[in-house]
Design a protein around this motif. Sequence first.
Motif, PDB file in Angstrom:
ATOM      1  N   ARG A 132      -8.135  32.385  -6.214  1.00 23.18           N
ATOM      2  CA  ARG A 132      -7.235  31.248  -6.442  1.00 23.18           C
ATOM      3  C   ARG A 132      -6.873  30.588  -5.120  1.00 23.18           C
ATOM      4  NH1 ARG A 132      -4.557  31.644 -11.438  1.00 23.18           N
ATOM      5  NH2 ARG A 132      -5.061  33.534 -12.572  1.00 23.18           N
ATOM      6  N   ASP A 133      -6.567  29.305  -5.195  1.00 23.59           N
ATOM      7  CA  ASP A 133      -6.061  28.592  -4.034  1.00 23.59           C
ATOM      8  C   ASP A 133      -4.709  29.208  -3.674  1.00 23.59           C
ATOM      9  OD1 ASP A 133      -4.284  26.448  -2.767  1.00 23.59           O
ATOM     10  OD2 ASP A 133      -6.269  25.522  -2.653  1.00 23.59           O
ATOM     11  N   GLY A 134      -4.542  29.635  -2.433  1.00 22.28           N
ATOM     12  CA  GLY A 134      -3.313  30.300  -2.001  1.00 22.28           C
ATOM     13  C   GLY A 134      -2.112  29.396  -1.911  1.00 22.28           C
ATOM     14  N   ARG A 135      -2.308  28.102  -1.958  1.00 15.66           N
ATOM     15  CA  ARG A 135      -1.179  27.177  -1.884  1.00 15.66           C
ATOM     16  C   ARG A 135      -0.761  26.636  -3.254  1.00 15.66           C
ATOM     17  NH1 ARG A 135      -4.249  26.665   2.533  1.00 15.66           N
ATOM     18  NH2 ARG A 135      -3.245  26.734   4.556  1.00 15.66           N
ATOM     19  N   THR A 136      -1.724  26.514  -4.174  1.00 18.58           N
ATOM     20  CA  THR A 136      -1.416  25.920  -5.473  1.00 18.58           C
ATOM     21  C   THR A 136      -1.552  26.897  -6.635  1.00 18.58           C
ATOM     22  OG1 THR A 136      -3.682  25.213  -5.915  1.00 18.58           O
ATOM     23  CG2 THR A 136      -2.266  23.684  -4.660  1.00 18.58           C
TER      24      THR A 136
END
Length: 161
Positions: free
Chosen positions: A119-123
Amino acid sequence: MELWDDLPQSAPVMAVTPDGKHLVLPSDDGVAIHDLSTGRHEGGFPLGEKTGGPCALYVTEDGKRLMAVAGHTGFLGSYHLGTGTPAAGFPLDGMAPFQAFCMGGQVLATTTRTLLSLRDGRTGKLLRTCDHNYYINDILFVPSQARVLAAGLGGFHFWDR
């Protein structure tokens, strides 16, 4: 070698600040911050009433934010490390007990039995899923090769990010 006997008996996850001065450990409802040279407790903060203690921790490269995955259902939060003030956060669907942050905090890996999710670590947006074919016991990132390693009873599998 030193042994600090006043730290928590079992620390399933931990993070070190980029300057190497502080160790971030789980506490009952959040995180505790310790001076790495002395082991002395210097502070900490809760992660929120719905999350419980953390199961993955990462300090950003600039040392200003802590990213934490917490709770039984999964919540990725970003907190100002000095104050504990929440900066951002969102639920993670289908989270399981094993998480690892990529270097730079860009990718978060989660598992659900045999399935590895990146997964995208920011979103928190799902980037990719990979079937390990065996129950996954642990995961980690190999930053020098930009790969994810999943370990289970059936062996090790490497996937390119």
